[in-house]
Motif scaffolding. Structure first.
Motif, PDB file in Angstrom:
ATOM      1  N   ASN A 119     -13.041  40.638 -50.314  1.00  0.00           N
ATOM      2  CA  ASN A 119     -12.374  41.353 -50.946  1.00  0.00           C
ATOM      3  C   ASN A 119     -11.468  42.093 -50.199  1.00  0.00           C
ATOM      4  N   PRO A 120     -10.048  42.298 -50.629  1.00  0.00           N
ATOM      5  CA  PRO A 120      -9.270  43.191 -49.847  1.00  0.00           C
ATOM      6  C   PRO A 120      -9.815  44.693 -49.528  1.00  0.00           C
ATOM      7  N   PRO A 121      -9.805  45.157 -48.284  1.00  0.00           N
ATOM      8  CA  PRO A 121      -8.774  44.714 -47.298  1.00  0.00           C
ATOM      9  C   PRO A 121      -9.603  44.099 -46.362  1.00  0.00           C
ATOM     10  N   ARG A 122     -10.884  43.519 -46.588  1.00  0.00           N
ATOM     11  CA  ARG A 122     -11.611  42.977 -45.356  1.00  0.00           C
ATOM     12  C   ARG A 122     -10.915  41.698 -44.734  1.00  0.00           C
ATOM     13  N   ALA A 123     -10.892  41.648 -43.467  1.00  0.00           N
ATOM     14  CA  ALA A 123     -10.606  40.367 -42.660  1.00  0.00           C
ATOM     15  C   ALA A 123     -11.812  39.719 -42.611  1.00  0.00           C
ATOM     16  N   HIS A 124     -12.148  38.756 -43.162  1.00  0.00           N
ATOM     17  CA  HIS A 124     -13.198  38.037 -43.224  1.00  0.00           C
ATOM     18  C   HIS A 124     -13.000  36.517 -43.190  1.00  0.00           C
ATOM     19  N   PHE A 125     -13.957  35.746 -42.637  1.00  0.00           N
ATOM     20  CA  PHE A 125     -13.800  34.259 -42.365  1.00  0.00           C
ATOM     21  C   PHE A 125     -15.207  33.489 -42.942  1.00  0.00           C
ATOM     22  N   ASP A 126     -15.041  32.668 -43.759  1.00  0.00           N
ATOM     23  CA  ASP A 126     -16.380  32.189 -44.417  1.00  0.00           C
ATOM     24  C   ASP A 126     -16.056  30.581 -43.779  1.00  0.00           C
ATOM     25  N   MET A 127     -16.792  30.645 -42.573  1.00  0.00           N
ATOM     26  CA  MET A 127     -16.687  29.661 -41.672  1.00  0.00           C
ATOM     27  C   MET A 127     -17.759  28.392 -42.256  1.00  0.00           C
ATOM     28  N   SER A 128     -17.309  27.314 -41.683  1.00  0.00           N
ATOM     29  CA  SER A 128     -18.199  26.034 -42.076  1.00  0.00           C
ATOM     30  C   SER A 128     -19.473  26.303 -41.358  1.00  0.00           C
ATOM     31  N   GLN A 129     -20.644  25.822 -41.853  1.00  0.00           N
ATOM     32  CA  GLN A 129     -21.971  26.131 -41.115  1.00  0.00           C
ATOM     33  C   GLN A 129     -21.997  25.663 -39.891  1.00  0.00           C
TER      34      GLN A 129
END
Length: 252
Positions: A119-129
């Motif tokens: 969700n904004p304003p988060r700087a988030h990375f959903d990385m490959s496992q």
């Protein structure tokens, strides 16, 4: 003597840590896609089978703040677990480099500090496992990170996959080096002037023009401002869904 040396020791330690944080931003990271990253295929950038298109398993889906409506597709990020904030960093791990290939959409049903990680304003990375496990402990699920954009190093030249039908062209631009992302694209048929393309979605660019049967050239400008002219990379016998690889690449 010890008291005289102490201030110098403190200054030295601070100086050693400062370069590591210069240019880095704070964020967080989770993982998805399974142990073989097969669940990361496709994605909001449109790269399709990431194994076949050269992106492999070192990829990530970006929160909407970072994704920027697809303008960040193809960008490369160096990510390190922030050991100063978590005990779930992989011991001795350095940083891992990933390419942005997908969007991690907001989840408005959850608070951004309790499951709504993208969700904004988060700087988030959903990385490959596989990529995530280079820096984090599996059972943690989410870790605080430091991240920064870095230059993308690619094998071979920029690729163009031509989709669409009749007088509608949808061009996927992939394997982009340098900043990894595209600012603008123009296309030229043998019988036309330069035609400005517009972003359709992700890394796909579109135009409406009668180009079938003509050899095609591209002018591609990276987000770093470098423009490459790739003349007649596509022969006159091209068909929709075909991919053509150039011998040119961004250098910065």
């Amino acid at each position: 003597m010890d008291r005289l040396l102490a201030p110098f020791v403190v200054v030295l330690v601070a100086a050693c840590f400062a370069p590591a944080r210069a240019g880095w931003s704070q964020g967080s990271a989770t993982f998805y896609g399974g142990a073989d990253a097969s669940g990361t295929m496709g994605g909001a950038c449109g790269y399709g089978n990431l194994y076949e298109t050269g992106y492999g398993t070192s990829t990530a889906a970006l929160s909407s703040v970072l994704f920027n409506d697809g303008a960040s597709c193809g960008e490369c990020y160096q990510i390190a677990c922030d050991a100063s904030k978590s005990t779930s960093c992989k011991p001795g791990a350095g940083a891992v480099t990933v390419t942005a290939t997908n969007l991690c959409p907001p989840n408005w049903a959850l608070a951004n500090n309790n499951g709504g990680w993208c969700n904004p304003p988060r700087a988030h990375f959903d990385m490959s496992q596989p990529a995530w496990l280079n820096i984090g402990v599996y059972k943690a699920g989410i870790i605080p990170i430091l991240h920064q954009k870095v230059r993308c190093s690619k094998q071979g030249g920029i690729r163009f996959t031509i989709g669409g039908f009749n007088k509608f062209e949808l061009v996927l631009i992939s394997n982009v080096g340098g900043p990894g992302s595209i600012q603008s694209v123009s296309i030229k048929g043998e019988k036309t002037e330069w035609i400005q393309l517009t972003r359709n979605w992700g890394a796909n660019w579109q135009c409406n023009a009668a180009l079938v049967g003509q050899p095609l050239s591209f002018a591609v400008t990276s987000t770093n401002g470098q423009t490459i002219y790739i003349n007649y990379i596509v022969p006159s016998w091209w068909k929709f869904t075909m991919t053509f690889t150039s011998n040119q690449q961004f250098t910065y």
